[in-house]
Each structure stands twice: as C-alpha cells, then as structure tokens.
Design a protein around this motif. Structure first.
Motif, PDB file in Angstrom:
ATOM      1  N   ALA A  32       0.856  -1.190   0.000  1.00 34.86           N
ATOM      2  CA  ALA A  32       0.000   0.000   0.000  1.00 34.86           C
ATOM      3  C   ALA A  32       0.889   1.236   0.000  1.00 34.86           C
ATOM      4  O   ALA A  32       2.116   1.122   0.149  1.00 34.86           O
ATOM      5  CB  ALA A  32      -0.893   0.005   1.239  1.00 34.86           C
ATOM      6  N   GLY A  33       0.250   2.389  -0.138  1.00 38.64           N
ATOM      7  CA  GLY A  33       1.009   3.635  -0.169  1.00 38.64           C
ATOM      8  C   GLY A  33       1.778   3.866   1.128  1.00 38.64           C
ATOM      9  O   GLY A  33       2.985   4.125   1.115  1.00 38.64           O
TER      10      GLY A  33
ATOM     11  N   ASP B   5       6.043  11.539  -2.209  1.00 37.59           N
ATOM     12  CA  ASP B   5       4.808  10.763  -2.082  1.00 37.59           C
ATOM     13  C   ASP B   5       4.076  10.890  -3.419  1.00 37.59           C
ATOM     14  O   ASP B   5       3.464  11.914  -3.710  1.00 37.59           O
ATOM     15  CB  ASP B   5       3.963  11.316  -0.927  1.00 37.59           C
TER      16      ASP B   5
ATOM     17  N   ASN C 294      -0.556  10.073  -5.823  1.00 33.98           N
ATOM     18  CA  ASN C 294      -1.471  10.672  -6.797  1.00 33.98           C
ATOM     19  C   ASN C 294      -0.743  11.083  -8.065  1.00 33.98           C
ATOM     20  O   ASN C 294      -0.902  12.186  -8.565  1.00 33.98           O
ATOM     21  CB  ASN C 294      -2.166  11.872  -6.160  1.00 33.98           C
TER      22      ASN C 294
ATOM     23  N   HIS D 156       7.208   6.680  -3.833  1.00 34.74           N
ATOM     24  CA  HIS D 156       6.295   5.543  -3.899  1.00 34.74           C
ATOM     25  C   HIS D 156       5.119   5.912  -4.784  1.00 34.74           C
ATOM     26  O   HIS D 156       4.780   7.087  -4.939  1.00 34.74           O
ATOM     27  CB  HIS D 156       5.811   5.094  -2.508  1.00 34.74           C
TER      28      HIS D 156
ATOM     29  N   HIS E 163      -2.886   1.085  -6.916  1.00 35.46           N
ATOM     30  CA  HIS E 163      -4.337   0.972  -6.748  1.00 35.46           C
ATOM     31  C   HIS E 163      -5.042   2.321  -6.832  1.00 35.46           C
ATOM     32  O   HIS E 163      -6.238   2.380  -6.663  1.00 35.46           O
ATOM     33  CB  HIS E 163      -4.665   0.260  -5.429  1.00 35.46           C
TER      34      HIS E 163
HETATM   35  C1  LIG Z   1      -3.755   7.407  -0.461  1.00 31.60           C
HETATM   36  C2  LIG Z   1      -2.540   8.131  -0.146  1.00 31.60           C
HETATM   37  C3  LIG Z   1      -1.555   7.555   0.682  1.00 31.60           C
HETATM   38  C4  LIG Z   1      -1.731   6.237   1.399  1.00 31.60           C
HETATM   39  O1  LIG Z   1      -1.941   5.156   0.545  1.00 31.60           O
HETATM   40  P1  LIG Z   1      -2.555   3.791   1.112  1.00 31.60           P
HETATM   41  O2  LIG Z   1      -2.471   2.843  -0.020  1.00 31.60           O
HETATM   42  O3  LIG Z   1      -3.947   4.114   1.527  1.00 31.60           O
HETATM   43  O4  LIG Z   1      -1.718   3.380   2.279  1.00 31.60           O
HETATM   44  C5  LIG Z   1      -0.399   8.268   0.901  1.00 31.60           C
HETATM   45  N1  LIG Z   1      -0.214   9.484   0.351  1.00 31.60           N
HETATM   46  C6  LIG Z   1      -1.151  10.070  -0.434  1.00 31.60           C
HETATM   47  C7  LIG Z   1      -0.890  11.418  -1.007  1.00 31.60           C
HETATM   48  C8  LIG Z   1      -2.334   9.417  -0.708  1.00 31.60           C
HETATM   49  O5  LIG Z   1      -3.258  10.004  -1.471  1.00 31.60           O
END
Ligand SMILES: *Cc1c(COP(=O)(O)O)cnc(C)c1O
Length: 482
Positions: A129-130, A236, A239, A258, A262
């Motif tokens: 996951a993110g 990050d 998006n 990262h 999904h």
């Molecule tokens: C959704 C999101 C995350 C976390 O991702 P998960 O897969 O929900 O752990 C981190 N950073 C940003 C900017 C996000 O939009």
C-alpha cells in the motif's frame, strides 16, 4: 436487511452430490463437539443475499465517486482478465524460476516502465500500500545514512500539507517529525524550510501534488535545500495521475518515491485492498531495496536479492496481481495515453472548480492539479450548514461524497477529485447537483441536517461506529447480544 444466518432453513443447501457408492469409513480424527453452525441456504437465497448487500454500497460502477486523495476511477475490465490468466493467478511463489518466466517478466518489465515514468533507477514491488511504501522508502533513507556512519540524522521534515500517512510513517521508522507550515499560497514556506534543515535532517517527505491539490512551484529549490543539508528527498507519488508522463520525481531532485498502483494505475480498491505501493529509488539506494528483484540475463529471468537489503517488508513479491493490472494499464495507454490521462485528470478538476467557484469557494484559488479543496466556512457561519451536510446531501443525488474535513489545514473542507475517467456530462450533472444543494441550503438550512433521506443507512453516529463497531453477531440461542 436480514443477516445471512437469519435467512434460509435448516437442511437447505445448494450442492447436490451423488450418493456415496462405497462404504463409509470411520476416520480416527478429533471431531467437533457440536456441528459447525453454517447458514442453510439455497443458491437463489445466497445470490439474493449478496445482491442485496451489493445494493447497499456505492462504487464507481454505481455513479460519480469524487473522493479526493483516493482516485476512485474507472478500472478497465480487461485488466481483470489479464490478472485472472492461469499463468498469473494459479502459480505459487515457491515455484522454480524456470516455470514462472512470464510472471518474472511482468515484474521486470513493470519495474522498467515505472522507472521510466518516475525517473528512478530501480523499483521494488513488495510494499502492499502507499503508507507501506512510505515506511519502506524511509527505511532506505535510514539504511543509506547508517551505511555512511551518519547517525546524527534523526529528523524528517514533513510539510503540513502532506498526506497524514507521511508523518505517521516517519514516526514508525523512528524519526522525529518536523512539521513545516504552508504559506498562504498553499505551498511550502521556503524560509521556514531553510530554518528547519540542519545536519540532523535525514530527509524531506513531500506530497506532490500536495493535499490541497497544488503542485509546489518551488519544488527544485525545496529539494536542493535538503540535498545541500545532506538529507534525501522522498516523493509521495500516490497521486501521480496528476503528473505522470509530464514531469518525473527523479528529475525534480527526489531520491525515493512511492506510487499507489491501486489509485493511479487502475486496481479497484473501494473495499480496502489488495493494493500495491511500489517504491522507486535512485541507483545509489538500489542495494538497500527489500525482497528480491526480477532481473533478465540472456533472455532468462531470475530473482536477485539486493546486497544490503533492508529485509523483507512483505512476503514474497507483494501483491503480484495488482502489478499485472498496472502493466496492462500502462501498456494499453502507452506513451501518449499516460500523459493524456494526467491532462484529463487536471482538466476535469479545474473545470469543476471553475464551475463551482461562485457558490463553493476554493480554499486556494489557484490552478489545481487532479483535485481541489473547497471550504464551507462561510456557509457554516451564515446558516449553520456544514461540509458534512453538503456531503450527506450529495448521497441523495447518487453521488459519493468527496473527502471531508481533510486536509486539516482547511476548515469545513470538501476535497473533490473527479478523476480523468468521468465524462463532461457526468461532471455537469454533479455541478448541477451541487447547485441545487446550495439553493436548498439557503432556503431551508435546517432540513440539510436530515440528509441523506434516500439511502439505506442515513446518519450513523460516526464516533460510536468508529469506537464501538458491532462486528459480531450472536445466535439467538446464545443470548441477547446481537
Ligand atoms: C492514499 C494516499 C496515501 C496512502 O496510501 P494507502 O495505499 O492508503 O496506504 C499516501 N499518500 C497520499 C498522497 C495518498 O493520497
């Protein structure tokens, strides 16, 4: 709606097995004291049960789902076919390499494509996951400083417009989090950043576009400030659909990134997974990557453990079938389609923001990326209608609410992400719904607190639902508690 245990009747079933035509044998094994209490249902009853359940949720197949920061877009069904192919779905991670060459090729080729898209030199698919990717990426940064004997770097700088998982991940890795406030333009305050860096700076985590949907215009300067102080830059890229194929984190001074396959690369994730948060890094961090990397030599694929690996962060190779979907998606869009998807995501968001502006003021009135944040502070002050009321009213129009009360730096926030896959007609319909809701809020603000009126569940007590969820059902004969 009845629970599955409340449906059906003792003895009912949906399998018809032939009579046993050999003598039954008694096997000496420990047996249950009581028979297992499973529901007794016919196939029709099961089918109706799940159809009714499915009717209670709202997904991208039901209607517009502009959930900011989550990218709930259409996911091509053909990806599902690719992921269901027996050669991908029916293999085992412990199979000999020569029997899974195709799967290894998927890992290797997807890595190559993600390197191209991010401007990185290597990518691990292991994180699920993110947030898991953030944790992994920060471990790489820590391993780098440790490998140089540079142990004084204990702080990670995180702007207050970062996703909430950023400071949480930094803290999990054992770093002290230094929060930097945003300027009035929604971007990182450079003076405050300069004041915060020092020889204890391990790195910076930047969410870009940030959580107010803006691309930080000082990005090169920001990453240079960190590099000059000896820290590393983490991007990050959850998006990335706002910028993919247009700019690359690797070209903006980032060392680690990262992605959320999904969100950006099309895996359905409304139910909470499985996901995939691959982490890309520059060559100098490659030997710290977790797990095993698929490599190709003379046309043969194999797996290689990085020399100074931080160790596994998940079993085997991560959620492999999510990677298959991402590969199918990237190949289908190709070099022209990837940037076009990003441009449409940005176009759709700006279109909606402009059309809503007169009634729903944006928190930052600037060209946005793939999402934008509006603030209902004024409406709340004037007639008591909150962001929550507007969000709940949208449900009566068949629209999933945007992300609410996030980011924290905006009051009465609604964060809207239309995504690149919605048509002009859908956006116009949503804009019309927002307009009607605004009019209702002026005419009868009290009634707004009652919304939604047409959904299965109306307004649950959210605190109770979060703190005391009822996750267990007891059989009536076992007592009262349901
Ligand atoms: C959704 C999101 C995350 C976390 O991702 P998960 O897969 O929900 O752990 C981190 N950073 C940003 C900017 C996000 O939009």
């Amino acid at each position: 709606m009845k629970l599955i245990f409340e449906r059906g009747k003792e003895g009912r079933q949906c399998t018809l097995l032939p009579q046993c035509d050999v003598p039954a044998a008694e096997i000496e094994i420990p047996k249950r004291a009581k028979p297992l209490r499973l529901p007794h249902l016919s196939e029709t009853e099961i089918s109706r049960h799940y159809t009714e359940l499915a009717g209670q949720v709202h997904g991208v197949n039901n209607g517009f789902y502009p959930l900011g920061s989550c990218t709930m877009k259409y996911n091509p069904k053909v990806n599902e076919e690719a992921a269901a192919l027996a050669g991908f779905a029916r293999i085992h991670p412990l199979q000999p390499e020569h029997t899974v060459q195709g799967a290894l090729e998927v890992l290797e080729r997807t890595e190559e494509m993600l390197c191209e898209i991010t401007g990185m030199d290597s990518v691990t698919m292991q994180p699920a996951a993110g947030a898991h990717g953030e944790f992994t990426g920060l471990l790489l940064i820590k391993a780098y400083h440790d490998s140089r004997g540079d142990h004084k770097r204990t702080k990670i700088i995180v702007p207050d417009s970062a996703h909430g998982t950023n400071p949480a991940s930094a803290s999990m890795v054992g770093y002290e989090v230094v929060s930097i406030p945003s300027g009035s333009d929604g971007c990182v305050d450079l003076e405050k950043l300069r004041a915060a860096v020092g020889d204890d700076t391990a790195g910076l985590m930047l969410t870009n576009p940030n959580t107010v949907g803006l691309f930080d215009k000082n990005i090169i300067e920001i990453t240079s400030v960190i590099h000059e102080a000896g820290g590393l830059n983490y991007y990050d890229g959850a998006n990335l659909n706002a910028v993919m194929g247009i700019v690359r984190p690797g070209d903006m001074g980032f060392d680690v990134v990262h992605l959320n396959l999904h969100k950006t690369f099309s895996t359905p994730h409304g139910g909470g997974g499985p996901g995939s948060g691959p982490v890309g890094c520059k060559a100098f961090l490659k030997e710290f990557l977790p797990g095993r990397q698929a490599v190709c030599e003379d046309g043969t694929f194999s797996l290689r453990k990085p020399e100074h690996s931080i160790g596994d962060v998940k079993s085997f190779y991560g959620n492999f079938l999510v990677v298959v979907r991402a590969m199918a998606y990237i190949l289908m869009l190709g070099k022209e389609g990837i940037p076009e998807a990003a441009q449409n995501a940005v176009l759709n968001a700006n279109y909606m923001m402009e059309k809503l502006k007169a009634l729903y003021p944006p928190a930052y009135d600037e060209t946005c990326m793939h999402e934008f944040v509006i603030t209902l502070e004024q409406m709340k002050r004037e007639n008591g209608v909150t962001a929550m009321d507007i969000a709940k009213s949208l449900l009566d129009y068949g629209i999933h609410p945007p992300t609410m009360y996030f980011p924290l730096i905006v009051h009465e926030a609604l964060m809207i992400e239309p995504t690149e896959t919605e048509s002009r007609e859908t956006l116009d319909e949503a804009i019309r719904a927002f307009g009607e809701i605004y009019a209702k809020a002026q005419e009868d603000p009290e009634a707004m607190h009652e919304a939604p009126v047409s959904t299965y569940i109306r307004r649950p007590d959210e605190v109770q639902a979060a703190r005391k969820p009822v996750l267990r059902w007891s059989f009536p004969e076992d007592g009262e508690q349901k």
